[in-house]
Design a protein around this motif. Structure first.
Motif, PDB file in Angstrom:
ATOM      1  N   SER A 122       0.807  -1.223   0.000  1.00 55.25           N
ATOM      2  CA  SER A 122       0.000   0.000   0.000  1.00 55.25           C
ATOM      3  C   SER A 122       0.837   1.269   0.000  1.00 55.25           C
ATOM      4  O   SER A 122       0.372   2.322  -0.430  1.00 55.25           O
ATOM      5  CB  SER A 122      -0.945   0.019   1.202  1.00 55.25           C
ATOM      6  OG  SER A 122      -0.217   0.102   2.405  1.00 55.25           O
ATOM      7  N   CYS A 123       2.085   1.171   0.481  1.00 56.05           N
ATOM      8  CA  CYS A 123       2.918   2.371   0.575  1.00 56.05           C
ATOM      9  C   CYS A 123       4.347   2.057   0.127  1.00 56.05           C
ATOM     10  O   CYS A 123       4.612   1.938  -1.058  1.00 56.05           O
ATOM     11  CB  CYS A 123       2.886   2.917   1.993  1.00 56.05           C
ATOM     12  SG  CYS A 123       3.635   4.556   2.161  1.00 56.05           S
ATOM     13  N   ASP A 124       5.260   1.880   1.073  1.00 51.67           N
ATOM     14  CA  ASP A 124       6.662   1.710   0.700  1.00 51.67           C
ATOM     15  C   ASP A 124       7.292   0.423   1.225  1.00 51.67           C
ATOM     16  O   ASP A 124       8.509   0.260   1.147  1.00 51.67           O
ATOM     17  CB  ASP A 124       7.485   2.909   1.179  1.00 51.67           C
ATOM     18  CG  ASP A 124       7.473   3.073   2.686  1.00 51.67           C
ATOM     19  OD1 ASP A 124       6.497   2.606   3.314  1.00 51.67           O
ATOM     20  OD2 ASP A 124       8.416   3.659   3.242  1.00 51.67           O
TER      21      ASP A 124
ATOM     22  N   PRO B 211       6.198   8.447  -4.822  1.00 55.61           N
ATOM     23  CA  PRO B 211       5.330   7.375  -5.322  1.00 55.61           C
ATOM     24  C   PRO B 211       5.893   6.589  -6.496  1.00 55.61           C
ATOM     25  O   PRO B 211       5.772   5.363  -6.548  1.00 55.61           O
ATOM     26  CB  PRO B 211       4.046   8.122  -5.712  1.00 55.61           C
ATOM     27  CG  PRO B 211       4.009   9.287  -4.783  1.00 55.61           C
ATOM     28  CD  PRO B 211       5.438   9.718  -4.660  1.00 55.61           C
TER      29      PRO B 211
ATOM     30  N   GLY C 202      -4.356   3.623  -0.249  1.00 56.22           N
ATOM     31  CA  GLY C 202      -2.902   3.682  -0.319  1.00 56.22           C
ATOM     32  C   GLY C 202      -2.437   4.426  -1.556  1.00 56.22           C
ATOM     33  O   GLY C 202      -3.225   5.080  -2.247  1.00 56.22           O
ATOM     34  N   LEU C 203      -1.144   4.338  -1.853  1.00 60.05           N
ATOM     35  CA  LEU C 203      -0.588   4.964  -3.046  1.00 60.05           C
ATOM     36  C   LEU C 203      -0.998   4.135  -4.262  1.00 60.05           C
ATOM     37  O   LEU C 203      -0.678   2.946  -4.329  1.00 60.05           O
ATOM     38  CB  LEU C 203       0.942   5.027  -2.954  1.00 60.05           C
ATOM     39  CG  LEU C 203       1.538   5.822  -1.788  1.00 60.05           C
ATOM     40  CD1 LEU C 203       3.055   5.715  -1.802  1.00 60.05           C
ATOM     41  CD2 LEU C 203       1.104   7.284  -1.852  1.00 60.05           C
TER      42      LEU C 203
ATOM     43  N   SER D 190       1.652   1.970  -5.962  1.00 62.58           N
ATOM     44  CA  SER D 190       2.093   0.855  -5.119  1.00 62.58           C
ATOM     45  C   SER D 190       1.017  -0.223  -5.040  1.00 62.58           C
ATOM     46  O   SER D 190       1.302  -1.421  -5.190  1.00 62.58           O
ATOM     47  CB  SER D 190       2.430   1.357  -3.715  1.00 62.58           C
ATOM     48  OG  SER D 190       3.541   2.233  -3.734  1.00 62.58           O
TER      49      SER D 190
ATOM     50  N   GLY E 122      -0.253   7.542   7.886  1.00 56.01           N
ATOM     51  CA  GLY E 122      -1.305   7.987   6.987  1.00 56.01           C
ATOM     52  C   GLY E 122      -2.653   8.158   7.644  1.00 56.01           C
ATOM     53  O   GLY E 122      -3.581   8.689   7.025  1.00 56.01           O
TER      54      GLY E 122
ATOM     55  N   ASP F 153       3.236  -1.798   8.463  1.00 56.75           N
ATOM     56  CA  ASP F 153       2.664  -2.509   7.322  1.00 56.75           C
ATOM     57  C   ASP F 153       3.419  -3.807   7.064  1.00 56.75           C
ATOM     58  O   ASP F 153       4.658  -3.809   7.029  1.00 56.75           O
ATOM     59  CB  ASP F 153       2.713  -1.630   6.074  1.00 56.75           C
ATOM     60  CG  ASP F 153       1.858  -0.386   6.210  1.00 56.75           C
ATOM     61  OD1 ASP F 153       1.065  -0.306   7.164  1.00 56.75           O
ATOM     62  OD2 ASP F 153       1.982   0.513   5.356  1.00 56.75           O
TER      63      ASP F 153
END
Length: 428
Positions: free
Chosen positions: A52-54, A87, A126-127, A130, A180, A366
């Motif tokens: 969802s992110c990094d 992103p 999320g991003l 990603s 977030g 995460d």
């Protein structure tokens, strides 16, 4: 085979990309449905994918809650160099790592794709770049292995993870705090949530990261590999005068469970700029009161979180929404790793008659395990498990997605006056 070539950097993915393996896809739907019935005596095994992110995460969990395999590839140090998450970079790194992460997770569990019962993947929020990598790869695994697909709401996964390691009955109150989100909700069951409050601007983890960068904490060797939140907490523990900087309470006149952290962020930035100007500090030099400032802003954020959470408890108690013997607060999300916050909430829970449960810190950030566990919860309840191939291929990602039904106005209308309990011994 196009999807295979898109992701795979290795020779195979558990033998499923070898010639002839894809013939299994021609099995009839009726046969597949018969194979997927819940009549098997063994524990079902769910593979979860989180992008969802990094962080690229893959976890494998069975329906007894046993973690069979887990791998996480963190992009933290890469984004630390850029001063924040980019992103496009995050998406490219997910694409580069996802095959290896999933393959290594299966290897660590001593399993192959054929041993998995379903694929669960974060699809919101999320991003987008990603999320798209995880969703595309998850559907690819579902397709080549003829596995059911379970789209996962990221925040629902955080809210339910603690149930994997501890018996927690529905309903319960959950506090989700991360980079977030800042959110309070009642968890009615696996797929029914009532949001009591959320952030109006910045999330707590976000402001900790921004302030840590502005303070140049990464230039201090012991903090150089920490996240912003970890660095702030560690620096705060070294404070000699935590009351030196004043942060006025925020939203005290608003009788709701909404959060705001923008004021804390802006005041922190003003304090930093003021000291730099007064002491002619520039470049990599750090302000002399860095530890005291970290302690003050952490206390401000913690008190704000505790007050909103206390009001949520009083709303539940006043409305008798949860029986007295079941009243539980579950804390999860990346900021839930903060021990100072956990200690403060324990005090609040003790005063208000709630049991306090913190998701194990290693599962607060995460990870693929929480996605797999949410898949287990849905598999067991037979909710949101998609078996139809055409329906699976139609699953898309969403940048924003609310957590269940909003009760924010209902809390506001309750007009609950709330004074924060004394956080005795918090700084001991």
């Amino acid at each position: 085979m196009a999807k295979c070539a898109y992701f795979l950097s290795r020779k195979t993915l558990l033998e499923f990309c070898q010639p002839g393996r894809l013939t299994f896809l021609r099995t009839s739907n009726r046969t597949l449905n018969a194979m997927r019935k819940f009549t098997d005596d063994r524990q079902a095994v769910i593979l979860g994918i989180e992008t969802s992110c990094d962080d690229t995460g893959c976890g494998i969990v069975d329906t007894a809650g046993k973690i069979l395999g887990e791998v996480i590839n963190s992009q933290h140090l890469t984004h630390l160099k850029h001063g924040g998450i980019i992103p496009t970079i995050a998406g490219n790194m997910h694409r580069q790592q996802i095959t290896a992460v999933c393959e290594d997770a299966l290897r660590s569990a001593n399993l192959k794709l054929r041993d998995i019962d379903a694929i669960a993947t974060t699809t919101k929020p999320g991003l987008p770049l990603s999320l798209a990598i995880g969703n595309t790869f998850g559907k690819y695994l579902s397709r080549i292995g003829n596995k059911p697909y379970i789209p996962i709401h990221h925040m629902e996964a955080h809210a339910l993870t603690a149930r994997m390691v501890q018996e927690i009955d529905f309903p319960y109150l959950v506090l989700l705090v991360s980079g977030g989100h800042a959110l309070l909700a009642i968890v009615e069951n696996v797929d029914k949530f009532y949001t009591l409050g959320t952030t109006l601007d910045n999330a707590p983890g976000e402001i900790f990261d921004k302030i840590a960068r502005r303070l140049k904490l990464a230039n201090i060797s012991e903090f150089s590999h920490m996240s912003g939140g970890q660095a702030i907490e560690s620096a705060a523990s070294k404070a000699t005068d935590p009351t030196k900087f004043v942060f006025e309470p925020v939203m005290t006149g608003k009788r709701n469970c909404q959060f705001t952290f923008a004021g804390t962020l802006n005041r922190s930035l003003r304090y930093i700029s003021k000291q730099e100007k007064e002491l002619d500090i520039d470049g990599s030099t750090i302000i002399p009161d860095v530890y005291n400032l970290c302690a003050a802003l952490q206390m401000s954020a913690v008190k704000h979180i505790c007050l909103r959470t206390q009001r949520a408890m009083e709303f539940i108690n006043n409305m008798n929404l949860i029986s007295q013997e079941k009243r539980t607060l579950v804390m999860s999300g990346g900021v839930a790793c903060n021990n100072f916050l956990a200690k403060a909430l324990e005090i609040v829970c003790s005063e208000k008659g709630f049991k306090f449960v913190r998701t194990p810190p290693r599962l607060c950030n995460d990870n693929g395990v929480m996605i797999a566990w949410n898949g287990v919860e849905r598999w067991t309840a037979n909710l949101g498990v998609i078996r139809d191939r055409d329906e699976i291929e139609m699953v898309t990602v969403e940048k924003k997605a609310p957590l269940g039904e909003s009760w924010i106005e209902r809390v506001q209308n309750a007009d609950i006056k709330c004074k924060l309990v004394k956080l005795k011994g918090l700084c001991d």
